[in-house]
Design an enzyme around this catalytic site. Structure first.
Site, PDB file in Angstrom:
ATOM      1  N   LYS A  22       0.846  -1.204   0.000  1.00  0.00           N
ATOM      2  CA  LYS A  22       0.000   0.000   0.000  1.00  0.00           C
ATOM      3  C   LYS A  22       0.882   1.255   0.000  1.00  0.00           C
ATOM      4  O   LYS A  22       0.651   2.176  -0.780  1.00  0.00           O
ATOM      5  CB  LYS A  22      -0.887   0.010   1.242  1.00  0.00           C
ATOM      6  CG  LYS A  22      -1.574   1.345   1.522  1.00  0.00           C
ATOM      7  CD  LYS A  22      -2.479   1.300   2.719  1.00  0.00           C
ATOM      8  CE  LYS A  22      -1.798   1.514   4.023  1.00  0.00           C
ATOM      9  NZ  LYS A  22      -1.414   2.906   4.350  1.00  0.00           N
ATOM     10  N   ASN A  23       1.906   1.258   0.863  1.00  0.00           N
ATOM     11  CA  ASN A  23       2.693   2.485   1.033  1.00  0.00           C
ATOM     12  C   ASN A  23       3.743   2.701  -0.049  1.00  0.00           C
ATOM     13  O   ASN A  23       4.438   3.726  -0.029  1.00  0.00           O
ATOM     14  CB  ASN A  23       3.325   2.506   2.427  1.00  0.00           C
ATOM     15  CG  ASN A  23       2.256   2.641   3.500  1.00  0.00           C
ATOM     16  OD1 ASN A  23       1.100   2.969   3.207  1.00  0.00           O
ATOM     17  ND2 ASN A  23       2.607   2.347   4.739  1.00  0.00           N
ATOM     18  N   CYS A 116      -5.382  12.261  11.944  1.00  0.00           N
ATOM     19  CA  CYS A 116      -6.098  10.993  11.752  1.00  0.00           C
ATOM     20  C   CYS A 116      -6.086  10.253  13.088  1.00  0.00           C
ATOM     21  O   CYS A 116      -5.709  10.788  14.119  1.00  0.00           O
ATOM     22  CB  CYS A 116      -5.436  10.172  10.663  1.00  0.00           C
ATOM     23  SG  CYS A 116      -3.874   9.484  11.192  1.00  0.00           S
ATOM     24  N   ARG A 121      -0.441  14.437  12.533  1.00  0.00           N
ATOM     25  CA  ARG A 121       0.097  14.291  11.178  1.00  0.00           C
ATOM     26  C   ARG A 121       0.399  15.660  10.531  1.00  0.00           C
ATOM     27  O   ARG A 121      -0.133  16.000   9.494  1.00  0.00           O
ATOM     28  CB  ARG A 121      -0.853  13.480  10.300  1.00  0.00           C
ATOM     29  CG  ARG A 121      -1.329  12.181  10.893  1.00  0.00           C
ATOM     30  CD  ARG A 121      -0.264  11.151  11.159  1.00  0.00           C
ATOM     31  NE  ARG A 121       0.306  10.563   9.984  1.00  0.00           N
ATOM     32  CZ  ARG A 121      -0.213   9.515   9.324  1.00  0.00           C
ATOM     33  NH1 ARG A 121      -1.345   9.000   9.734  1.00  0.00           N
ATOM     34  NH2 ARG A 121       0.376   9.012   8.263  1.00  0.00           N
ATOM     35  N   ASP A 305       4.467   0.627  12.100  1.00  0.00           N
ATOM     36  CA  ASP A 305       3.256  -0.032  11.582  1.00  0.00           C
ATOM     37  C   ASP A 305       3.112  -1.462  12.096  1.00  0.00           C
ATOM     38  O   ASP A 305       2.043  -2.059  11.954  1.00  0.00           O
ATOM     39  CB  ASP A 305       3.254  -0.035  10.052  1.00  0.00           C
ATOM     40  CG  ASP A 305       3.125   1.376   9.505  1.00  0.00           C
ATOM     41  OD1 ASP A 305       3.363   1.563   8.293  1.00  0.00           O
ATOM     42  OD2 ASP A 305       2.812   2.288  10.288  1.00  0.00           O
ATOM     43  N   ARG A 397      -8.565  -0.814   4.901  1.00  0.00           N
ATOM     44  CA  ARG A 397      -7.754   0.248   4.285  1.00  0.00           C
ATOM     45  C   ARG A 397      -6.398  -0.302   3.846  1.00  0.00           C
ATOM     46  O   ARG A 397      -5.797   0.210   2.911  1.00  0.00           O
ATOM     47  CB  ARG A 397      -7.516   1.398   5.271  1.00  0.00           C
ATOM     48  CG  ARG A 397      -8.693   2.333   5.496  1.00  0.00           C
ATOM     49  CD  ARG A 397      -8.253   3.516   6.348  1.00  0.00           C
ATOM     50  NE  ARG A 397      -6.987   4.026   5.872  1.00  0.00           N
ATOM     51  CZ  ARG A 397      -5.981   4.391   6.690  1.00  0.00           C
ATOM     52  NH1 ARG A 397      -6.109   4.300   7.995  1.00  0.00           N
ATOM     53  NH2 ARG A 397      -4.848   4.849   6.193  1.00  0.00           N
TER      54      ARG A 397
HETATM   55  C1  EPZ Z   1       4.131   6.932   6.162  1.00  0.00           C
HETATM   56  O1  EPZ Z   1       3.354   7.940   6.783  1.00  0.00           O
HETATM   57  C2  EPZ Z   1       3.213   5.715   6.071  1.00  0.00           C
HETATM   58  N1  EPZ Z   1       2.063   6.015   5.230  1.00  0.00           N
HETATM   59  C3  EPZ Z   1       2.754   5.306   7.471  1.00  0.00           C
HETATM   60  O2  EPZ Z   1       1.948   4.138   7.334  1.00  0.00           O
HETATM   61  C4  EPZ Z   1       3.981   4.984   8.311  1.00  0.00           C
HETATM   62  O3  EPZ Z   1       3.578   4.660   9.623  1.00  0.00           O
HETATM   63  C5  EPZ Z   1       4.921   6.196   8.335  1.00  0.00           C
HETATM   64  O4  EPZ Z   1       5.264   6.580   6.981  1.00  0.00           O
HETATM   65  C6  EPZ Z   1       6.205   5.908   9.095  1.00  0.00           C
HETATM   66  O5  EPZ Z   1       6.866   4.826   8.513  1.00  0.00           O
HETATM   67  C7  EPZ Z   1       2.218   6.012   3.878  1.00  0.00           C
HETATM   68  O6  EPZ Z   1       3.299   5.785   3.363  1.00  0.00           O
HETATM   69  C8  EPZ Z   1       0.992   6.290   3.057  1.00  0.00           C
HETATM   70  P1  EPZ Z   1       6.136  10.322   8.367  1.00  0.00           P
HETATM   71  P2  EPZ Z   1       3.912   9.470   6.828  1.00  0.00           P
HETATM   72  O7  EPZ Z   1       5.994  11.586   7.586  1.00  0.00           O
HETATM   73  O8  EPZ Z   1       4.625   9.785   5.576  1.00  0.00           O
HETATM   74  C9  EPZ Z   1       5.917  13.552  11.854  1.00  0.00           C
HETATM   75  C10 EPZ Z   1       0.119   2.720   7.736  1.00  0.00           C
HETATM   76  O9  EPZ Z   1      -0.345   2.201   8.759  1.00  0.00           O
HETATM   77  N2  EPZ Z   1       5.885  14.544  10.772  1.00  0.00           N
HETATM   78  O10 EPZ Z   1       7.413   9.542   8.263  1.00  0.00           O
HETATM   79  O11 EPZ Z   1       2.794  10.341   7.250  1.00  0.00           O
HETATM   80  C11 EPZ Z   1       4.636  12.747  11.896  1.00  0.00           C
HETATM   81  O12 EPZ Z   1       3.636  13.430  12.644  1.00  0.00           O
HETATM   82  C12 EPZ Z   1       0.582   4.167   7.766  1.00  0.00           C
HETATM   83  O13 EPZ Z   1       0.268   2.133   6.632  1.00  0.00           O
HETATM   84  C13 EPZ Z   1       5.967  15.897  11.106  1.00  0.00           C
HETATM   85  O14 EPZ Z   1       6.056  16.262  12.278  1.00  0.00           O
HETATM   86  O15 EPZ Z   1       4.953   9.336   8.030  1.00  0.00           O
HETATM   87  C14 EPZ Z   1       5.070  11.477  12.584  1.00  0.00           C
HETATM   88  O16 EPZ Z   1       5.087  11.703  13.985  1.00  0.00           O
HETATM   89  C15 EPZ Z   1       0.387   4.818   9.122  1.00  0.00           C
HETATM   90  N3  EPZ Z   1       5.931  16.814  10.111  1.00  0.00           N
HETATM   91  C16 EPZ Z   1       6.499  11.280  12.072  1.00  0.00           C
HETATM   92  O17 EPZ Z   1       6.917  12.557  11.564  1.00  0.00           O
HETATM   93  C17 EPZ Z   1       5.823  16.457   8.782  1.00  0.00           C
HETATM   94  O18 EPZ Z   1       5.803  17.350   7.907  1.00  0.00           O
HETATM   95  C18 EPZ Z   1       6.610  10.241  10.950  1.00  0.00           C
HETATM   96  O19 EPZ Z   1       5.797  10.673   9.895  1.00  0.00           O
HETATM   97  C19 EPZ Z   1       5.734  15.075   8.471  1.00  0.00           C
HETATM   98  C20 EPZ Z   1       5.773  14.136   9.472  1.00  0.00           C
END
Ligand code: EPZ
Length: 417
Positions: A22-23, A116, A121, A305, A397
């Site tokens: 998915k990701n 979410c 996020r 995850d 999802r």
């Molecule tokens: C991706 O989310 C994945 N989703 C998530 O999978 C996964 O848990 C996550 O990466 C971490 O591996 C997809 O790829 C569609 P991040 P993403 O930006 O990109 C903070 C699932 O269950 N952050 O690496 O949103 C954020 O709040 C989902 O399949 C900021 O503060 O993850 C979080 O605490 C859930 N500012 C941390 O970084 C930003 O601008 C990691 O987020 C962006 C992120």
């Protein structure tokens, strides 16, 4: 609302083909609009999130045709650069369409995706990275207005190795004038899949999978046919299922190299593991012992995850596990549901202390989010008696036909509308 009914206690035996990731597929769909040619993506799972991404692309004027696990995407007639509030809320990861819309249209108007189930996020790292590419960005009344007419390559240092922000900057920079370096980039395998896909379209990117990614901007990208990588989180979920239910299962179309942090822990405490280049065989040991410490980290650390599914396993492992969720701030919503099934878990902020019990007890529980819902399914496979899991739309999802795959290897699980 649909729910799962699970009668626990069956061992799992047989083989399961792991779905496409998915990701990985979500950013590949976003990248597909960077060319006017037709793009074919194989190994696309049938999931709610992928369906929602298709809806968003079609609202932009992109043609998306699905043939089972294959998607044909043609952005020849891309006509809009706006992602409206409703669509952005339904799929918050649509935010990395921002980069590809800017690369193709020079302008973008995207609703704030918002938080979410698992956290606020924020997208500050996305915004900062795009601004460093000289994208002019105004945030007003819940929308982000972007002007990339003067976008150019830059050297960017991400404050945190955000997966989505890394993907967004890659998608914007791939057709920007000049070269871009992204430092402190996310190293997840899905980022390497995106690089391989973009390079198959004619991009010039290197370093994905490491914390420094180099992008040489190109004028044009072409159509391609590409097979998405297997879903490492789904594979990890099935591996943990075997550890909890007992038995021996072969996971086909699965890449063990993407799961070292999980498989090494399972190997030490609950399973015999063997693998070759595209299969992983998991054989449950007689006894399950707790993993003393688990802390989620960006890749290659333990994946956030798999935190919930792993917590379900620790709940029935002999000993005490201290689990820390370092990535998201609200990702323990499955704890109370596991406790309804007899798990002994206490939480203090982002740390959970799990004291293993011999076996869980069937109960009625509610899925709170995608991976927490999957954890409840695993708990039901182990539990004495019947478990009912409500709100399983969360699980749909990210897991394609989860009940069908589990049933095929011996689980007693039924979906009830
Ligand atoms: C991706 O989310 C994945 N989703 C998530 O999978 C996964 O848990 C996550 O990466 C971490 O591996 C997809 O790829 C569609 P991040 P993403 O930006 O990109 C903070 C699932 O269950 N952050 O690496 O949103 C954020 O709040 C989902 O399949 C900021 O503060 O993850 C979080 O605490 C859930 N500012 C941390 O970084 C930003 O601008 C990691 O987020 C962006 C992120």
């Amino acid at each position: 609302m649909s729910r799962f009914i699970i009668n626990g206690g069956n061992e799992l035996h047989g083989s399961v083909k792991i779905q496409g990731a998915k990701n990985a597929v979500l950013p590949l769909f976003a990248a597909s609009i960077l060319t006017e040619d037709k793009v074919i993506i194989e190994n696309v799972p049938n999931l709610i999130d992928v369906h929602n991404m298709s809806q968003i692309l079609m609202a932009l004027g992109v043609e998306v045709v699905r043939y089972g696990n294959l998607a044909e995407i043609s952005a020849t007639k891309l006509k809009s650069h706006e992602i409206h509030n409703k669509l952005a809320k339904e799929l918050r990861s649509s935010i990395f369409l921002l980069g590809s819309i800017l690369a193709r249209q020079q302008y973008a108007k995207v609703a704030y995706p918002g938080g979410c189930d698992i956290g606020l996020r924020p997208i500050d790292i996305h915004i900062k990275g795009l601004r460093e590419l000289n994208v002019r960005i105004v945030e007003r009344a819940g929308y982000i207005y972007c002007d990339a007419t003067k976008m150019h390559g830059a050297e960017i240092n991400l404050d945190y190795p955000s997966v989505g922000a890394t993907e967004n900057v890659m998608l914007a920079a791939v057709r920007a004038k000049g070269n871009t370096i992204i430092r402190n980039a996310a190293c997840e395998p899905e980022i390497l899949d995106l690089q391989n896909f973009l390079n198959a379209m004619g991009a010039k990117i290197s370093g994905a999978g490491t914390s420094t990614i180099k992008i040489e901007g190109v004028e044009v990208l072409n159509g391609t046919t590409y097979q998405a990588m297997p879903d490492r989180i789904v594979a990890g979920t099935f591996a943990i299922a075997v550890a909890m239910a007992g038995g021996e299962v072969k996971l086909t179309s699965a890449r063990a190299g993407d799961l070292n942090s999980l498989l090494s822990k399972l190997n030490k405490t609950s399973c015999h593991i063997a693998f070759d280049n595209d299969t992983i065989t998991i054989k449950a040991k007689e006894n399950r012992y707790a993993v003393e410490n688990i802390a989620t980290q960006p890749y290659p650390g333990f994946p956030t995850d798999l935190q919930a599914p792993m917590m379900a396993l620790q709940a029935v492992s002999d000993g005490i596990c201290i689990m820390t969720e370092n990535v998201f701030e609200n990702r323990f919503r499955h704890v109370n549901e596991l406790k309804k099934m007899g798990a002994d878990i206490t939480t203090h902020g982002r740390t959970a202390v799990i004291k293993g019990v011999p076996r869980l007890t069937g109960s009625e529980v509610d899925a709170q989010d995608l991976r927490g819902g999957a954890a409840l399914v695993l708990a039901g496979l182990n539990a004495q008696g019947t478990t009912t899991i409500n709100d399983i739309f969360h699980i749909d999802r990210g897991y394609e036909n989860l009940e069908g795959a589990l049933k095929s290897i011996g689980a007693d699980i039924t979906r009830v509308q």
